[in-house]
Every structure is written in C-alpha cells, then in structure tokens.
Scaffold this motif. Structure first.
Motif, PDB file in Angstrom:
ATOM      1  N   LEU A 147       0.828  -1.204   0.000  1.00  0.00           N
ATOM      2  CA  LEU A 147       0.000   0.000   0.000  1.00  0.00           C
ATOM      3  C   LEU A 147       0.866   1.259   0.000  1.00  0.00           C
ATOM      4  N   THR A 148       1.916   1.241   0.800  1.00  0.00           N
ATOM      5  CA  THR A 148       2.785   2.410   0.924  1.00  0.00           C
ATOM      6  C   THR A 148       3.473   2.733  -0.399  1.00  0.00           C
ATOM      7  N   ALA A 149       3.957   1.703  -1.090  1.00  0.00           N
ATOM      8  CA  ALA A 149       4.619   1.929  -2.373  1.00  0.00           C
ATOM      9  C   ALA A 149       3.656   2.524  -3.390  1.00  0.00           C
ATOM     10  N   MET A 150       2.402   2.044  -3.383  1.00  0.00           N
ATOM     11  CA  MET A 150       1.424   2.530  -4.359  1.00  0.00           C
ATOM     12  C   MET A 150       0.963   3.942  -4.021  1.00  0.00           C
ATOM     13  N   ILE A 151       0.641   4.188  -2.758  1.00  0.00           N
ATOM     14  CA  ILE A 151       0.148   5.506  -2.363  1.00  0.00           C
ATOM     15  C   ILE A 151       1.259   6.546  -2.477  1.00  0.00           C
ATOM     16  N   GLY A 152       2.473   6.176  -2.062  1.00  0.00           N
ATOM     17  CA  GLY A 152       3.588   7.119  -2.122  1.00  0.00           C
ATOM     18  C   GLY A 152       3.847   7.615  -3.520  1.00  0.00           C
ATOM     19  N   GLN A 153       3.619   6.756  -4.509  1.00  0.00           N
ATOM     20  CA  GLN A 153       3.880   7.135  -5.893  1.00  0.00           C
ATOM     21  C   GLN A 153       2.789   8.048  -6.462  1.00  0.00           C
ATOM     22  N   THR A 154       1.629   8.145  -5.799  1.00  0.00           N
ATOM     23  CA  THR A 154       0.552   9.000  -6.294  1.00  0.00           C
ATOM     24  C   THR A 154       0.673  10.440  -5.797  1.00  0.00           C
ATOM     25  N   VAL A 155       1.494  10.648  -4.779  1.00  0.00           N
ATOM     26  CA  VAL A 155       1.604  11.966  -4.145  1.00  0.00           C
ATOM     27  C   VAL A 155       2.759  12.749  -4.770  1.00  0.00           C
ATOM     28  N   LYS A 156       2.544  14.038  -4.992  1.00  0.00           N
ATOM     29  CA  LYS A 156       3.643  14.901  -5.440  1.00  0.00           C
ATOM     30  C   LYS A 156       4.540  15.139  -4.238  1.00  0.00           C
ATOM     31  N   LEU A 157       5.437  14.192  -4.032  1.00  0.00           N
ATOM     32  CA  LEU A 157       6.186  14.097  -2.785  1.00  0.00           C
ATOM     33  C   LEU A 157       7.610  14.589  -2.969  1.00  0.00           C
ATOM     34  N   ARG A 158       8.035  15.440  -2.033  1.00  0.00           N
ATOM     35  CA  ARG A 158       9.421  15.896  -2.054  1.00  0.00           C
ATOM     36  C   ARG A 158      10.277  15.126  -1.055  1.00  0.00           C
ATOM     37  N   TRP A 159       9.612  14.558   0.004  1.00  0.00           N
ATOM     38  CA  TRP A 159      10.427  13.831   0.975  1.00  0.00           C
ATOM     39  C   TRP A 159       9.790  12.511   1.392  1.00  0.00           C
ATOM     40  N   LYS A 160       8.846  12.525   2.332  1.00  0.00           N
ATOM     41  CA  LYS A 160       8.428  11.260   2.934  1.00  0.00           C
ATOM     42  C   LYS A 160       6.921  11.170   3.126  1.00  0.00           C
ATOM     43  N   LEU A 161       6.379   9.992   2.816  1.00  0.00           N
ATOM     44  CA  LEU A 161       5.006   9.637   3.152  1.00  0.00           C
ATOM     45  C   LEU A 161       5.045   8.474   4.132  1.00  0.00           C
ATOM     46  N   SER A 162       4.278   8.567   5.200  1.00  0.00           N
ATOM     47  CA  SER A 162       4.248   7.511   6.212  1.00  0.00           C
ATOM     48  C   SER A 162       2.831   6.997   6.391  1.00  0.00           C
ATOM     49  N   ILE A 169       1.797  -1.030  13.060  1.00  0.00           N
ATOM     50  CA  ILE A 169       2.421  -1.296  11.761  1.00  0.00           C
ATOM     51  C   ILE A 169       2.767   0.078  11.185  1.00  0.00           C
ATOM     52  N   ALA A 170       4.050   0.328  10.956  1.00  0.00           N
ATOM     53  CA  ALA A 170       4.492   1.643  10.482  1.00  0.00           C
ATOM     54  C   ALA A 170       5.361   1.476   9.237  1.00  0.00           C
ATOM     55  N   THR A 171       5.095   2.280   8.227  1.00  0.00           N
ATOM     56  CA  THR A 171       5.863   2.224   6.985  1.00  0.00           C
ATOM     57  C   THR A 171       6.197   3.633   6.512  1.00  0.00           C
ATOM     58  N   ASP A 172       7.288   3.742   5.775  1.00  0.00           N
ATOM     59  CA  ASP A 172       7.695   5.017   5.182  1.00  0.00           C
ATOM     60  C   ASP A 172       8.018   4.811   3.714  1.00  0.00           C
ATOM     61  N   TYR A 173       7.668   5.808   2.904  1.00  0.00           N
ATOM     62  CA  TYR A 173       8.068   5.849   1.492  1.00  0.00           C
ATOM     63  C   TYR A 173       8.814   7.157   1.287  1.00  0.00           C
ATOM     64  N   TYR A 174      10.062   7.061   0.812  1.00  0.00           N
ATOM     65  CA  TYR A 174      10.871   8.240   0.540  1.00  0.00           C
ATOM     66  C   TYR A 174      10.895   8.501  -0.960  1.00  0.00           C
ATOM     67  N   ALA A 175      10.596   9.714  -1.343  1.00  0.00           N
ATOM     68  CA  ALA A 175      10.574  10.075  -2.754  1.00  0.00           C
ATOM     69  C   ALA A 175      11.972   9.968  -3.354  1.00  0.00           C
ATOM     70  N   ASP A 197       5.173  14.425   4.843  1.00  0.00           N
ATOM     71  CA  ASP A 197       6.179  15.390   5.295  1.00  0.00           C
ATOM     72  C   ASP A 197       7.008  15.797   4.076  1.00  0.00           C
ATOM     73  N   GLN A 198       6.873  17.057   3.676  1.00  0.00           N
ATOM     74  CA  GLN A 198       7.584  17.546   2.495  1.00  0.00           C
ATOM     75  C   GLN A 198       8.978  18.076   2.820  1.00  0.00           C
ATOM     76  N   GLY A 199       9.398  17.897   4.064  1.00  0.00           N
ATOM     77  CA  GLY A 199      10.769  18.246   4.397  1.00  0.00           C
ATOM     78  C   GLY A 199      10.913  19.544   5.158  1.00  0.00           C
ATOM     79  N   GLN A 200      12.149  19.973   5.299  1.00  0.00           N
ATOM     80  CA  GLN A 200      12.488  21.144   6.094  1.00  0.00           C
ATOM     81  C   GLN A 200      11.746  22.385   5.608  1.00  0.00           C
ATOM     82  N   GLY A 201      11.222  23.149   6.562  1.00  0.00           N
ATOM     83  CA  GLY A 201      10.521  24.381   6.239  1.00  0.00           C
ATOM     84  C   GLY A 201       9.048  24.211   5.940  1.00  0.00           C
ATOM     85  N   THR A 202       8.534  22.977   6.053  1.00  0.00           N
ATOM     86  CA  THR A 202       7.117  22.725   5.796  1.00  0.00           C
ATOM     87  C   THR A 202       6.458  22.125   7.030  1.00  0.00           C
ATOM     88  N   THR A 203       5.139  22.213   7.082  1.00  0.00           N
ATOM     89  CA  THR A 203       4.375  21.623   8.179  1.00  0.00           C
ATOM     90  C   THR A 203       3.801  20.286   7.726  1.00  0.00           C
TER      91      THR A 203
END
Length: 328
Positions: free
Chosen positions: A57-72, A84-90, A131-137
């Motif tokens: 699920l994480t691999a599929m959802i992470g690829q749909t988001v205009k992601l600069r850093w991380k989807l969890s 159960i915790a997973t992370d996808y890094y762009a 989480d889009q990375g430093q400087g974002t909420t």
C-alpha cells in the motif's frame, strides 16, 4: 515471458490512466524490496502478512503523491498487532528509485496463531502523514480501522479524509520458482477517481459508522464509470497481481482494454532506511547530562537500534545531549 522482462518489472510501480473513465491508477510489483523489508526482523506469519500488505500500500500511495520527501502510513490497534508503520521516501533525483521501509510492534503472548492477520489489530486508527521536508508543516489524516483488511482501511481513508473514491486489489505471499529459493512477492492494482472529478460531500456517509463511500461522493455518471472499472478489477486473479507470469502492461490491457488504458513511466522501488548516527545524536540533543547518564550502559556507552533496519549505534555519553562536553 522471458526472465529479463520479469526482472524489469520487479520492484516497480507503474502509473496508468483510464481515459474513458477519468480514473487513474497504479500497478505495483514488489519482490526484492519486500524481501529486504521483512528480512530485517523475524516476524511470525500473521505479522509478516500485515507488514507485506502495508508495504505494498505504501509503495502505491507514495507514488501518487507529489512528494518531495516522505510519506508515512501507520496503523495502531488495541489487539496483539499494536503498530504497523511504513515510510516511502521520494526519489532524490530523476531516475532514482523510491525507498520503502517498515516496522511492526506486537504482543507475542496475545497473538492468535493461525488467525486472520487483520483480526490481530483490533480497534484503532489508520493514519497517513505527508512530510515535504524542512521548512514545511507535515500533514496528517486519521480514520478509524474499518473493513476487513488494511486495503479497506486505506480505501476508507481516501473516501473520508480526501473524498476520493479509491480501490485496491492486492495479493502477497511467499513464492518459489524452480531452482530459486522461496521469497516474498507482492502485487496489486490501485484505482482512484481523478481528484478534480470528485465533488465535495457533506454530512454523514452510508458506510459503517457514517463513513463516506464512493456513492456518497460521485454523481450518477461518475458513479457508473467507477462501478464499471471496479467490476472489471474484480476479475483479476491473485497470480496475475503478483506475477511474474504476466507483465503489468499486459494485465492492464486484459482488464481495462475498453477503458482506454494509458501508461506512464514506471517508478523503481527499493528498500532503504534513513537512519544515521547524526540523526540519533540529534534526537538525543534534548536530554541533559543526567538523562544521558540514565541511558548509559554498564560498559559506559549509549546504544541505539533502528527499528526499521536493525542498524546498531554506539556513542560515548560525553558526546550526547545539550550538555555534551566532548565532540563526536
């Protein structure tokens, strides 16, 4: 099908669009990446299955988001499977792979051996954090555990929090080929109504507990397109999802040839962890020398282990905390 084409589609997420239905989707295949995720821990079969489903699920959802850093993704429950915790890094650059990692916490004494994995979660919540990375909420959305699978929880999340009808068809398990050791494989198809096509729904929904469902969000024409695409997806076979006997492009033609499937560049996905000694030091920088002293072992060191990849770190206590007296 040749071995070369099989390998080409392993550990990839293929974006596609159904032009007739105004629906987008993803076809995912995880092979080596999932094997590496699960090999970091010696999970019992029930927990392995939950981690495998969540990773897919994480691999599929992470690829749909205009992601600069991380989807969890995170599931917390009051059952034996506590977390159960997973992370996808762009990808860090064009052509680079996305990276996934996963971790599970469970109560071995309460685990029901041989029971359906999803029943081990109990009541709780499903959350997605972007989480889009430093400087974002960071953005976080939470919905209750619903349905009979983690895929159902993700579908409920998108309907309730994003008001985007979404459907997952997943398959995962241990697979073996002649002359090859048994390994984990997973595959799936994700369907999602194009976001701009979803009107805003208000009030309670028709699902369990008043949760929204596709029929609460879509108008008649869009609901007809959505229903037709779901009926076609219902015909998919578990082995077609996992592969390697059929390529993702062939699967899309087989399922949706009348819907005008159009594919885009596939995204490779690898196992990867972002832990480092510097990040551990940073996380400990809020503690005083007294606090660090409580963490120090009899051998005079402070240790830390990454829950995701198992990396082990050792530090001199004098180099840690905001009262550190020695440089690393």
């Amino acid at each position: 099908m040749t071995l070369g084409s099989q390998i080409a589609w392993d550990d990839t997420v293929l974006p596609f669009q159904l032009d007739r239905s105004d629906i987008r989707g993803r076809v995912a295949r995880l092979d080596g990446a999932l094997e590496e995720v699960l090999s970091q821990h010696d999970y019992p079969p029930e927990i392995e299955a939950l981690v495998a489903e969540m990773s897919l699920l994480t691999a599929m959802i992470g690829q749909t988001v205009k992601l600069r850093w991380k989807l969890s993704l995170q599931v917390r429950g009051d059952g034996p499977a506590r977390l159960i915790a997973t992370d996808y890094y762009a990808p860090t650059a064009e052509g680079e792979p996305g990276r996934i990692r996963a971790y599970a916490s469970y109560d071995a004494d309460r685990l029901e051996r041989g029971a359906e994995p999803f029943t081990q979660i109990g009541k709780g919540y499903f959350a997605i954090l972007i989480d889009q990375g430093q400087g974002t909420t960071p953005y976080q959305g939470i919905t209750p555990i619903a349905g009979d699978s983690l895929a159902s929880c993700a579908e409920t999340y998108f309907a309730q929090s994003e008001q985007i009808p979404t459907r997952f068809a997943l398959s995962y398990g241990r697979s073996s080929s002649p002359g090859v050791d048994e390994t984990w494989r997973a595959g799936g198809v994700m369907l999602q109504v194009m976001p701009e096509a979803s009107p805003f729904a208000t009030g309670g929904g028709s699902g369990d507990g008043g949760l929204l469902e596709a029929s609460d969000i879509l108008d008649d024409d869009k609901e007809e397109d959505w229903t037709r695409a779901n009926i076609l997806l219902d015909t998919v076979d578990a082995l077609e999802l996992i592969g390697p006997s059929i390529q993702p492009t062939d699967l899309l033609v087989r399922l949706f040839h009348e819907e005008g499937p159009r594919v885009f560049d596939a995204q490779p996905v690898h196992f990867g962890c972002s832990c480092s000694a510097d990040k551990v030091r940073e996380s400990l920088s809020i503690y005083s020398a007294k606090d660090i002293g409580h963490m120090t072992t009899d051998e005079g060191i402070v240790t830390a282990d990454c829950q995701f990849c198992g990396a082990h770190y050792e530090f001199e206590p004098e180099t840690l905390g905001f009262e550190a007296t020695k440089s690393p």
